[in-house]
Design a protein around this motif. Structure first.
Motif, PDB file in Angstrom:
ATOM      1  N   GLU A 203       0.521   7.906  -3.002  1.00 55.48           N
ATOM      2  CA  GLU A 203       0.921   9.248  -3.692  1.00 55.48           C
ATOM      3  C   GLU A 203       1.568  10.146  -2.300  1.00 55.48           C
ATOM      4  O   GLU A 203       2.648  10.749  -2.522  1.00 55.48           O
ATOM      5  CB  GLU A 203      -0.081   9.759  -4.302  1.00 55.48           C
ATOM      6  N   VAL A 204       0.792  10.242  -1.342  1.00 61.34           N
ATOM      7  CA  VAL A 204       1.005  11.033  -0.347  1.00 61.34           C
ATOM      8  C   VAL A 204       2.236  10.616   0.118  1.00 61.34           C
ATOM      9  O   VAL A 204       3.192  11.480   0.713  1.00 61.34           O
ATOM     10  CB  VAL A 204      -0.180  11.236   0.549  1.00 61.34           C
TER      11      VAL A 204
ATOM     12  N   ARG B 280       0.846  -1.252   0.072  1.00 60.94           N
ATOM     13  CA  ARG B 280       0.041   0.028  -0.106  1.00 60.94           C
ATOM     14  C   ARG B 280       0.901   1.313  -0.202  1.00 60.94           C
ATOM     15  O   ARG B 280       0.531   2.121  -0.836  1.00 60.94           O
ATOM     16  CB  ARG B 280      -0.923  -0.038   1.490  1.00 60.94           C
TER      17      ARG B 280
ATOM     18  N   TYR C 148      -0.796  19.041  -0.455  1.00 59.27           N
ATOM     19  CA  TYR C 148       0.449  18.263   0.112  1.00 59.27           C
ATOM     20  C   TYR C 148       1.540  18.727  -0.078  1.00 59.27           C
ATOM     21  O   TYR C 148       2.550  18.009  -0.069  1.00 59.27           O
ATOM     22  CB  TYR C 148       0.272  16.919  -0.602  1.00 59.27           C
TER      23      TYR C 148
ATOM     24  N   VAL D  24      -8.620  20.534   1.686  1.00 54.14           N
ATOM     25  CA  VAL D  24      -7.422  21.058   1.430  1.00 54.14           C
ATOM     26  C   VAL D  24      -7.085  21.113  -0.077  1.00 54.14           C
ATOM     27  O   VAL D  24      -6.899  22.095  -0.451  1.00 54.14           O
ATOM     28  CB  VAL D  24      -6.212  20.705   2.167  1.00 54.14           C
TER      29      VAL D  24
ATOM     30  N   ARG E 155      -8.382  15.788   1.658  1.00 49.57           N
ATOM     31  CA  ARG E 155      -8.592  15.810   0.269  1.00 49.57           C
ATOM     32  C   ARG E 155      -9.408  16.578  -0.284  1.00 49.57           C
ATOM     33  O   ARG E 155      -9.280  17.664  -1.105  1.00 49.57           O
ATOM     34  CB  ARG E 155      -8.841  14.268  -0.019  1.00 49.57           C
TER      35      ARG E 155
END
Lengths: 308, 484
Positions: free
Chosen positions: A61-62, A56, A257, B445, B442
């Motif tokens: 992506e994060v 996972r 992010y 923000v 998600r």
């Protein structure tokens, strides 16, 4: 007196090694174990899920963004901070103009004052520093944009922490500001122990400031710089970066992010999302990154030790 | 974490060798931030052992509380303080003089209680709130909570002929359910979300609160001429925008649209109503009606700018009156309105508002004296306790009523009026408590925040958010819920 020497040594080492094993090694092992489970952190029940968390993570992506930012921190922050600190320390201790009747080497005028001023940020806890800068970065009434307005730059009013392209740099600037003073003091101490006759000799040979710095100061200070590098890198990967990102940035984690770092992501997964096992998985990745960082710095930094 | 610097740099001349040692030590401590977590796991659980025996069921004691068993109550010590709970504890102690009540209030709910859940020895009643809220979905999913149905079916404190569930405000019972009939959470406070503004500022523009979007734009244009922005919001925490945006979506497209969003249905965000509302909000940004610099403000900073009259409207919840009490001028005439719709073709009437419970109280499944915890809640849901709460902290409670005979503050009055106007048209988007990460980080923000900063268009925002929702729907590491 030779016999019993080892027993003697072991006797002294048992307690510290035991403590070390209990509070450092054992949690490491536990964390690695939990990264193979589906533990939520909110109930004692969990089961083994093999490499599920790792699979996972590789698709997350994060996670990749946070890794990228953490690596950027680990590379750039020491570079900038130590570079600045070396420059300041050199100017404070060695870089001054020669004054009639004074010592052969001295700092710039007012260096004692600068030394204290540089150390000021160290007195504040990182949480306070982050909060102060969060106010300074306020696009409306913050110090920075107000200063820009005051000098007539009304058109230049960046969003700072609200802008994904700027936010990460804003955070880095705060970390540099808050840590550079410590290294100035550290390097000053190192420079003070370099014998003055080495500088005298260099000066007699006609060396300028830059040459003196690169040929005399830096090589003799190398050990200190190297340990400072490791120390700063660990700060950048760990506690300090967490504090500033958590306190200062949008979300927290930045707009889109843009400021999320690995430690923050570990915290969010463990304490916000109730996915402690996945958090430990990211923690294991962070451990790998940190160890790799330390190894690389040690390897690259290895030089012959100079005796003086 | 974070405190390491202070102790390491106390003296100026830190030697080189010391530094190496310390950096090594620091590295070993600070790097595996996850490791201290492990210390609290695997405690094992003492399931049925140690539970208090049931007491005698009487009219005064319908939950059969053991009148000598200890009851432990942990409260979140936040914006509402702890006085209201202490008062309620006194009532409990009076009813059960032989029982001891162990009451504590903390801001660190998770740090205090997570280890106790892991050991299987949680307290009997918890106000699981604040920044350190424990994830409800996980607690429910892992069977850590007690079903509160016995409490809801017990006679109410004031009127034995009425069940507790019939004394509650709309939506409270549903909010405590996750999937199925069981009720896991009782939200004690009642929050009204919407568009908060100063009636005085609006009067000075010679305007009424706008009911259609064209009127909204006209009001904003007028405000702009007077040097006032139309809107501001918590730019650093853009998940405040939904407080007015979601009920607007419901008003334009009907409740089903929000339900589909909550259920993470495919293409839920592609509904024309969502698109129309996103475009309406984006228009505010594009026309310069949002206070300059808003994306860089946190909630306190945006509320302060708004209280200073720099912006007219603010999407927020009813706690704003208490939170910004110090900066809101005395003659501000704070009030709240349901969000503005698009036009007369909207599905629901003007007045459709988001209101829901706050301050979630839970009774752990492994609590030793769960009946005591529920009895404490029953006491808190009495008219007297509810009035005490409203009077002290300026917020409504789950108890339907309890506002007669006490002086309401302007914001609270506005909230009560807005609820009256809404009638049955109260919506309650669940995505906020079902999928916290999706909603805040998600959608909030990365989606709405970026759109309201003008960095992406509504079409891009919708595409992005739909992608996030689809991802969440597929993610089997989170529990999924559906509207019943």
């Amino acid at each position: 007196m030779q016999h019993g020497k080892y027993r003697f040594i072991v006797g002294f080492l048992t307690v510290p090694l035991g403590l070390y094993a209990l509070f450092v090694i054992w949690p490491f092992i536990q964390s690695i174990y939990y990264s193979f489970t589906d533990w939520t952190g909110l109930s004692p029940e969990f089961r083994m899920i093999g490499f599920g968390n790792y699979e996972r993570m590789l698709e997350d992506e994060v996670f990749w963004k946070s890794l990228q930012h953490s690596l950027l921190f680990a590379v750039l922050l020491p570079l900038v901070t130590l570079g600045l600190a070396l420059f300041f320390a050199f100017m404070i201790n060695v870089g001054g103009r020669r004054r009639r009747g004074g010592p052969v080497i001295s700092g710039v005028r007012g260096s004692a004052f600068y030394k204290i001023v540089y150390f000021f940020p160290q007195v504040l806890s990182i949480a306070i520093v982050a909060l102060l800068f969060a106010f300074a970065y306020n696009p409306n009434s913050g110090a920075i944009n107000s200063a820009l307005r005051a000098v007539g730059l009304d058109g230049v009013q960046p969003l700072w922490l609200g802008d994904p392209d700027l936010a990460l740099w804003c955070v880095m600037a705060v970390l540099v500001w808050s840590t550079v003073g410590f290294f100035v003091v550290l390097f000053s101490a190192g420079m003070a122990s370099i014998p003055a006759d080495l500088y005298e000799a260099a000066l007699l040979d006609g060396a300028g400031r830059a040459t003196t710095f690169f040929k005399v100061t830096l090589p003799l200070l190398w050990d200190t710089v190297q340990s400072g590098w490791v120390y700063m890198g660990i700060l950048a990967l760990g506690a300090e970066s967490f504090a500033v990102v958590q306190i200062m940035t949008t979300g927290p984690g930045g707009p889109d992010y843009s400021t999320t770092v690995m430690v923050l992501y570990v915290y969010q997964k463990a304490f916000r999302d109730g996915q402690a096992a996945y958090a430990t998985t990211i923690g294991v990745a962070l451990l790998v990154v940190t160890l790799a960082f330390a190894a690389i710095v040690m390897k690259l930094g290895r030089r012959e030790r100079l005796e003086y | 974490m974070g405190s390491t610097t202070a102790e390491n740099h106390g003296a100026e001349g830190v030697g080189r060798r010391d530094l190496i040692k310390r950096s090594a030590a620091l590295g070993l401590i600070s790097v595996p931030t996850m490791s201290f977590l492990s210390a609290c796991a695997s405690g094992g659980g003492g399931d049925e052992e140690g539970k208090a025996e049931a007491g005698k069921k009487t009219a005064k004691n319908p939950l059969a509380v053991n009148d000598s068993a200890q009851m432990e109550f942990v409260l979140f010590d936040g914006g509402f303080g702890k006085e209201y709970a202490e008062d309620a504890v006194k009532v409990y102690e009076k009813a059960f003089p032989d029982a001891t009540v162990k009451f504590s209030a903390t801001q660190k709910i998770q740090s205090t209680l997570q280890p106790r859940f892991n050991q299987g020895t949680p307290p009997d009643l918890i106000d699981n709130s604040g920044a350190e809220q424990m994830d409800m979905g996980v607690l429910v999913g892992k069977d850590q909570l007690a079903d509160l149905t016995p409490l809801l079916d017990a006679p109410s404190y004031d009127d034995p002929d009425k069940k507790v569930r019939d004394t509650l405000r709309p939506g409270i019972v549903e909010m405590g359910q996750f999937d199925g009939e069981k009720v896991w959470i009782l939200y004690y406070a009642y929050t009204v979300y919407g568009v908060w503004y100063s009636q005085k500022a609006l009067d000075s523009l010679d305007e009424q609160y706008p009911e259609t979007w064209d009127q909204m734009l006209a009001v904003c244009a007028k405000a702009k001429k007077k040097g006032m922005a139309g809107w501001t919001y918590a730019g650093k925490y853009p998940y405040y925008i939904p407080f007015s945006l979601y009920p607007m979506i419901a008003k334009v497209g009907g409740r089903e649209v929000l339900d589909a969003i909550d259920n993470l249905e495919p293409n839920a965000w592609k509904h024309p109503a969502v698109k129309a509302c996103f475009e309406a909000y984006y228009e505010l940004q594009q026309k310069g009606y949002v206070l300059k610099g808003t994306p860089g403000l946190d909630h306190i900073q945006s509320q302060t700018a708004w209280a200073e009259g720099k912006a007219l409207f603010l999407p927020n919840g009813s706690w704003v009156e208490n939170e910004s009490a110090k900066v809101i001028p005395a003659d501000f005439a704070l009030t709240v309105s349901a969000p503005t719709g698009l036009d007369s073709s909207d599905k629901l009437p003007f007045g459709t508002i988001w209101a829901s419970g706050g301050e979630p109280f839970i009774v752990p499944a492994k609590a030793k004296n769960g009946a005591g915890g529920m009895e404490q809640l029953r006491i808190m849901l009495s008219e007297a306790s509810s009035k005490n709460f409203t009077g002290k902290v300026k917020s409504l409670t789950a108890y339907n009523g309890g506002t007669e005979g006490i002086t309401l503050t302007p914001g609270l009055q506005g909230g009560v009026a807005a609820l009256e106007k809404a009638g049955d048209n109260v919506v309650n988007p669940r995505i906020q408590d079902w999928y916290v990460q999706l909603q805040k980080e998600r959608i909030g923000v990365a989606g709405l925040g970026e759109m309201m900063a003008g960095r992406i268009t509504p079409a891009e925002a919708i595409k992005k958010i739909q992608g996030f929702a689809d991802e969440a729907a597929k993610d089997d590491s989170i529990k999924h819920y559906k509207h019943q």
